[in-house]
Scaffold this active site. Structure first.
Site, PDB file in Angstrom:
ATOM      1  N   ALA A 142      -3.715  19.061  -7.592  1.00  0.00           N
ATOM      2  CA  ALA A 142      -3.058  19.458  -6.344  1.00  0.00           C
ATOM      3  C   ALA A 142      -1.991  18.452  -5.945  1.00  0.00           C
ATOM      4  O   ALA A 142      -0.888  18.828  -5.529  1.00  0.00           O
ATOM      5  CB  ALA A 142      -4.096  19.592  -5.230  1.00  0.00           C
ATOM      6  N   LYS A 163      -0.302  16.437  -7.923  1.00  0.00           N
ATOM      7  CA  LYS A 163       0.803  16.459  -8.874  1.00  0.00           C
ATOM      8  C   LYS A 163       1.625  17.739  -8.767  1.00  0.00           C
ATOM      9  O   LYS A 163       2.841  17.723  -8.965  1.00  0.00           O
ATOM     10  CB  LYS A 163       0.277  16.267 -10.296  1.00  0.00           C
ATOM     11  N   TYR A 191      -6.390  15.725  -8.155  1.00  0.00           N
ATOM     12  CA  TYR A 191      -5.259  15.166  -8.914  1.00  0.00           C
ATOM     13  C   TYR A 191      -4.222  16.250  -9.211  1.00  0.00           C
ATOM     14  O   TYR A 191      -3.017  16.047  -9.021  1.00  0.00           O
ATOM     15  CB  TYR A 191      -5.785  14.546 -10.207  1.00  0.00           C
ATOM     16  N   ASP A 247       0.863  -1.180   0.000  1.00  0.00           N
ATOM     17  CA  ASP A 247       0.000   0.000   0.000  1.00  0.00           C
ATOM     18  C   ASP A 247       0.898   1.228   0.000  1.00  0.00           C
ATOM     19  O   ASP A 247       1.621   1.484   0.973  1.00  0.00           O
ATOM     20  CB  ASP A 247      -0.894  -0.027   1.237  1.00  0.00           C
TER      21      ASP A 247
END
Length: 252
Positions: A162, A164, A160, A68
């Site tokens: 934010a 990246k 997404y 995980d």
């Protein structure tokens, strides 16, 4: 420049999320360049085992570990396995990531948290766990996979984008922290890349996306992987803290 500078013989690489898509292409390309490769995967052991088989068919050592990406203790265990079985760790590619796209008015707190944890915290986890052995060796290359939407943004992807963008800021800061130990940290920001996930989109949507790309086509996972090999190798020995866009010109 000698092609020998791209040679990764004797190196060990870790690729998170390496069982499919861009991660799989990266793992195979690193093996082609001479590296032994350990990959992590979240769910499909079948797909991961197939990547291991392909790497081993190239004459390289390989292993897949289910982990995980959000769990720091599991990241430490993966790094320990790499050090024990491969006698070192030279390259870390933080590629694991998910999307939960929707407009912010509809976005749940869970959709926000899942993406930030998986995409951004995982980069912290594996970078932190790998730094100690890299500092001891006084060498290493950490390559973090961001996205052009982390630079330009995209409606429906606030979570997404934010995550990246966070990877870019994290990587630049880390690069400054550990450059004196000869550990380089760089970012690749892919644009629209053909994968199983994008292959499920309607053809009209695909064409509209490609029309916005200066090179007028989607990228291939191998084109991202080529950039990873460059940043992992001595050919990029004077690059750290840089963001390399592999996007057909989307971010211009």
């Amino acid at each position: 420049m000698s092609l020998e500078q791209f040679n990764l013989n004797g190196k060990t690489a870790l690729v998170t999320g390496g069982s499919r898509g861009i991660g799989k292409a990266i793992a195979l390309q690193l093996a082609d360049a001479g590296a032994d490769v350990l990959i992590t995967f979240a769910r499909s052991s079948e797909a991961a085992d197939e990547v291991v088989r392909q790497i081993e068919s190239k004459g390289r050592k390989a292993r897949a570990i289910q982990a995980d990406a959000v769990d720091f203790a599991q990241a430490e265990q993966v790094i320990a396995a790499a050090l024990e079985e491969f006698s070192g760790l030279d390259i870390v590619v933080n590629n694991a990531g998910i999307t939960r796209d929707t407009l912010i008015m509809r976005m749940s707190e869970e959709q926000w948290d899942d993406v930030i944890r998986t995409n951004l915290k995982s980069v912290f986890n594996y970078s932190k766990a790998a730094i100690r052995p890299m500092m001891k060796a006084r060498a290493g290359s950490i390559i973090n996979i961001s996205s052009v939407v982390g630079i330009s943004g995209n409606a429906g992807q606030t979570n997404y984008s934010a995550s990246k963008a966070g990877i870019i800021g994290f990587s630049k800061s880390l690069a400054k922290e550990i450059a004196s130990r000869n550990i380089r940290v760089n970012v690749i920001a892919p644009g629209y890349i053909s994968t199983e996930m994008t292959g499920q989109l309607d053809q009209s949507i695909l064409k509209s996306i490609e029309a916005q790309i200066p090179l007028k086509r989607a990228g291939e996972p191998e084109e991202v992987a080529n950039a990873v090999v460059f940043l992992a190798s001595e050919a990029s020995s004077y690059l750290t803290g840089t963001v390399l866009t592999v996007d057909g010109g989307m971010a211009m």
